[in-house]
Design a protein around this motif. Sequence first.
Motif, PDB file in Angstrom:
ATOM      1  N   ASN A   1       0.864  -1.168   0.000  1.00 32.48           N
ATOM      2  CA  ASN A   1       0.000   0.000   0.000  1.00 32.48           C
ATOM      3  C   ASN A   1       0.907   1.226   0.000  1.00 32.48           C
ATOM      4  O   ASN A   1       1.356   1.691   1.033  1.00 32.48           O
ATOM      5  N   THR A   2       1.187   1.738  -1.187  1.00 34.09           N
ATOM      6  CA  THR A   2       2.198   2.797  -1.297  1.00 34.09           C
ATOM      7  C   THR A   2       1.677   4.157  -0.843  1.00 34.09           C
ATOM      8  O   THR A   2       2.426   5.114  -0.843  1.00 34.09           O
ATOM      9  N   SER A   3       0.391   4.236  -0.444  1.00 29.02           N
ATOM     10  CA  SER A   3      -0.096   5.538   0.006  1.00 29.02           C
ATOM     11  C   SER A   3       0.258   5.787   1.470  1.00 29.02           C
ATOM     12  O   SER A   3       0.144   6.895   1.967  1.00 29.02           O
ATOM     13  N   LEU A   4       0.695   4.744   2.164  1.00 25.16           N
ATOM     14  CA  LEU A   4       1.033   4.911   3.571  1.00 25.16           C
ATOM     15  C   LEU A   4       2.347   5.689   3.707  1.00 25.16           C
ATOM     16  O   LEU A   4       3.220   5.610   2.850  1.00 25.16           O
TER      17      LEU A   4
ATOM     18  N   THR B   1       4.955   4.284   8.793  1.00 31.65           N
ATOM     19  CA  THR B   1       4.007   3.158   8.790  1.00 31.65           C
ATOM     20  C   THR B   1       4.542   2.020   7.915  1.00 31.65           C
ATOM     21  O   THR B   1       4.483   0.836   8.307  1.00 31.65           O
ATOM     22  N   GLN B   2       5.070   2.398   6.746  1.00 30.12           N
ATOM     23  CA  GLN B   2       5.641   1.388   5.838  1.00 30.12           C
ATOM     24  C   GLN B   2       6.771   0.612   6.521  1.00 30.12           C
ATOM     25  O   GLN B   2       6.916  -0.592   6.308  1.00 30.12           O
ATOM     26  N   MET B   3       7.577   1.331   7.337  1.00 31.56           N
ATOM     27  CA  MET B   3       8.735   0.675   7.940  1.00 31.56           C
ATOM     28  C   MET B   3       8.344  -0.330   9.010  1.00 31.56           C
ATOM     29  O   MET B   3       9.140  -1.162   9.421  1.00 31.56           O
TER      30      MET B   3
ATOM     31  N   ARG C   1      10.432  -3.861   1.773  1.00 30.75           N
ATOM     32  CA  ARG C   1      10.334  -2.722   2.700  1.00 30.75           C
ATOM     33  C   ARG C   1      11.252  -1.591   2.249  1.00 30.75           C
ATOM     34  O   ARG C   1      10.885  -0.422   2.298  1.00 30.75           O
ATOM     35  N   MET C   2      12.445  -1.941   1.776  1.00 35.15           N
ATOM     36  CA  MET C   2      13.376  -0.913   1.274  1.00 35.15           C
ATOM     37  C   MET C   2      12.818  -0.228   0.026  1.00 35.15           C
ATOM     38  O   MET C   2      12.956   0.979  -0.139  1.00 35.15           O
ATOM     39  N   ALA C   3      12.194  -1.014  -0.860  1.00 30.13           N
ATOM     40  CA  ALA C   3      11.634  -0.436  -2.088  1.00 30.13           C
ATOM     41  C   ALA C   3      10.522   0.556  -1.733  1.00 30.13           C
ATOM     42  O   ALA C   3      10.415   1.625  -2.339  1.00 30.13           O
ATOM     43  N   LEU C   4       9.725   0.225  -0.703  1.00 31.18           N
ATOM     44  CA  LEU C   4       8.665   1.135  -0.262  1.00 31.18           C
ATOM     45  C   LEU C   4       9.265   2.413   0.310  1.00 31.18           C
ATOM     46  O   LEU C   4       8.801   3.515   0.037  1.00 31.18           O
TER      47      LEU C   4
END
Length: 402
Positions: A12-15, A19-21, A79-82
Amino acid sequence: MSEQNKNKPSANTSLRPATQMVHGGVMRSQWGETSEALFMTQGYVYDSAEAAEARFKGDEPGYVYSRYANPTVSMFEERMALLEGAEAARGTASGMAAVTAAMLACVKAGDHVVAASALFGSCLYIVSELLPRFGVECTLVDGTNLEQWKAAMRLNTRACFLESPTNPTLSVIDIAAVADIAHEAGAKLVVDNVFATALWQSPLTLGADVVIYSATKHIDGQGRCLGGVVLSSEEFIEEEMKDLHRHTGPSLSPFNAWIMLKGLETFTLRVRQQTQTASILADRLAEHKAIDRVLYPGHADHPQAEVVARQMRGGSTMLALEVAGGKQAAFRLENALQVVRISNNLGDAKSLITHPATTTHQRLDDDQLAAAGIKQGSLRLSVGLEDVEDLWEDFEQALASL
Ligand SMILES: *Cc1c(COP(=O)(O)O)cnc(C)c1O
């Protein structure tokens, strides 16, 4: 981001980054564990000979061997790509494995590379010693001088390489401008973003093609293990890097990937805090009479303050000091510090100080040191997670001894 596992974590790239981490890239096993599982395995078993065949052919998703891909490493890559906003990532055993793989993926014999001369010593070895052995010529330029980048481009230039801020003098290079120059010449721009961190600078957004990190630094952030990562387009990772990575084996250990995954959970928190502390120390040290100069991205007197304002969202966890009195005074200051420890590492929870001229840049002769802006009184400080007042009191007592 395994090439075979179609069961990719839902991104979910909008986060937002924090939060992504914490959630990004999670692939839960059948046990529904809360914390990411550590898949400490070299290989994978198949239900049948037919299943093995199908998986090797790529007809069926799944892992085949951990030199190629591993679920824990995949979670770290995702996770790194996000974090970076990249299409794809490949974990590596160290930051230098990431630099080497990324550069080898860009060039072949007969090609030419242009790199900024202010580089981490091992990066300088790759571009100026290793690549030429395989028929890839390298031109070094002053990275802050765009005319030098333009003048260095040739018909066969295929890659440009830079670090920004640079080690150890924290010069800042205009990434968007260098990306334009590289692209006009048909070359890719590879950026080592270790000193800025993904929190404060996004080279891909600025036009770079490939970003590399030493995950050893702020991504682990607690001084435990080595790791690295290459981030780029799906096309670059799949077409240029996949086979090179699979068959030369700079693979990231699942154990180290797991440490890095857990490190990423606190990454934004740590980097924010360390940057805030570094900024306060930079202000106070700049006022101290025993200090000739403080170089800190974010300070108005930084030589590239205008570029910093344009391309960085925050300062740095690093600062560069010049003490009056050369090497003797620099050594005396290092030895008098009690909380800040002497070490050439960086990005750690512990504040670490180093004298580049006699450690990380010892191989350089006097002319090269001068060109890199490294003086005998230069010190590089990596600011950790200690209370800012304890660090300041440590500097005050150590500076009083000069
Ligand atoms: C440490 C570092 C590297 C190399 O990373 P390792 O994980 O030690 O291999 C590369 N570039 C920069 C800027 C670094 O600080």
